[in-house]
Scaffold this motif. Sequence first.
Motif, short mmCIF file in Angstrom:
data_model
loop_
_atom_site.label_atom_id
_atom_site.label_comp_id
_atom_site.label_asym_id
_atom_site.label_seq_id
_atom_site.Cartn_x
_atom_site.Cartn_y
_atom_site.Cartn_z
N TYR A 19 0.74 -1.25 -0.15
CA TYR A 19 -0.07 0.15 -0.05
C TYR A 19 0.89 1.22 -0.04
O TYR A 19 0.43 2.44 0.04
CB TYR A 19 -0.95 -0.03 1.20
N GLY A 20 2.27 1.04 -0.06
CA GLY A 20 3.05 2.16 -0.10
C GLY A 20 3.38 2.75 1.25
O GLY A 20 4.21 3.77 1.31
N PHE A 21 3.60 1.88 2.33
CA PHE A 21 4.05 1.99 3.51
C PHE A 21 5.50 1.66 3.52
O PHE A 21 5.64 0.32 3.78
CB PHE A 21 3.38 1.57 4.65
N HIS A 22 6.53 2.45 3.56
CA HIS A 22 7.87 1.94 3.45
C HIS A 22 8.42 2.25 4.77
O HIS A 22 8.55 3.28 5.32
CB HIS A 22 8.64 2.55 2.53
N LEU A 23 8.94 1.11 5.50
CA LEU A 23 9.51 1.29 6.88
C LEU A 23 11.16 1.65 6.47
O LEU A 23 11.86 0.79 5.78
CB LEU A 23 9.34 0.12 7.65
N LYS A 24 11.67 2.67 6.88
CA LYS A 24 13.13 2.86 7.07
C LYS A 24 13.38 3.79 8.32
O LYS A 24 13.09 4.91 8.43
CB LYS A 24 13.21 4.06 5.50
N ASP A 25 14.55 3.26 8.73
CA ASP A 25 15.19 3.89 10.06
C ASP A 25 14.04 3.94 10.98
O ASP A 25 14.13 5.06 11.71
CB ASP A 25 15.61 5.04 9.56
N GLY A 26 13.11 3.02 11.03
CA GLY A 26 12.22 3.18 12.12
C GLY A 26 11.18 3.87 12.08
O GLY A 26 10.11 4.09 12.64
N ARG A 27 10.93 4.57 10.70
CA ARG A 27 9.85 5.50 10.52
C ARG A 27 9.23 4.90 8.94
O ARG A 27 9.79 4.63 8.27
CB ARG A 27 10.44 6.82 10.18
N TYR A 28 7.76 5.33 8.95
CA TYR A 28 7.11 5.03 7.83
C TYR A 28 7.04 6.24 6.82
O TYR A 28 6.93 7.37 7.23
CB TYR A 28 5.57 4.41 8.05
N HIS A 29 7.66 5.88 5.66
CA HIS A 29 7.71 6.86 4.44
C HIS A 29 6.47 6.26 3.42
O HIS A 29 6.48 5.42 3.10
CB HIS A 29 8.88 6.82 3.85
#
Length: 321
Positions: A19-29
């Motif tokens: 759905y476009g929720f990308h987890l990066k360094d503990g945060r969602y982009h």
Amino acid sequence: MAKELFDYSKYSPSDYTYYGFHLKDGRYHIDTKRLKKLHCDGSFPEAMFSMPRNTHYFVPKHKSESEWAINLLRTQLNILAKDWNTEYKDAIKGLTTPRQVYDQSRTSQLMFSSSPGEDMEEIEFEALRESLRRENKYDEVIKSIHLQYIQKIFAEYFRALLVVIKDRGYPNNYDFTFGSFCDYVQAKTGATSAETNPLFQLQHFKYFDLLNKIDNFLKHNTVKSYLSIACNSREKDANLKAFLAQHVYSKKEAGKPYENGMYAGHWLKIGPTFVDDILNNLLEFSKEFCKLVYDEEPGESWWNSDESLLRILKDNYFDLI
């Protein structure tokens, strides 16, 4: 539709990334274009798609809902409101009313009267007298419940304010008082004096100020605490002075001046809607305070965090638990 920057064909609808929720360094982009392509945008706040940003992905303002100061204050006020509406109001409803005393007295006397018709006038008079006796005590107990809860509101809300400002750098090395809270806001906003402190200009500050003064009056039962409400000589705003004064009986209304040691509760004008009104106005004050000191937009607080947006996604499209 612009070409997607990510290959979503590798993921299934049971995965956040789909759905476009990308987890990066503990945060969602969040890829908002992906949400639109899947026709999921209607479940999310419109502002998430229209807010200006410098990247392809939308990064929520906070990771957790609790990082919003207004959410912490609102949660405490909601707890207080729920307890008041589900517990304390029910307790008040359970009190024996003057009307119930009248009916009980009348019924009892009718049962033991040998000539109800002849004794009716006396029975009615006695029932009415019992009802009037009950009325003063009934009103006193109800007011007492209100006043106790008002003090609980101030204590719990003031504690929530302390938690908020401690989490945001307040050292709390000394006793936390109403004055030290005002000083904190003055320092945070860069005001050069108490006279220029923007806290005092907030539209709903007067309700917080009133609550503090009522709490002091109930605690100390002194002339000084009474006068801080009745006719505060330091208050230059005539409208504010009148607003405060309407919540206590004046010397003229009471027929005598207030003296040290008199029970404050007898001098306070607290109507049946005061608790509901003060809780509603404290919420508005909280929004104003958080905007002033932390530049928070209250309308974003319910959704602008990783935690909130993930919940919207899960509630509307799947459950990974």
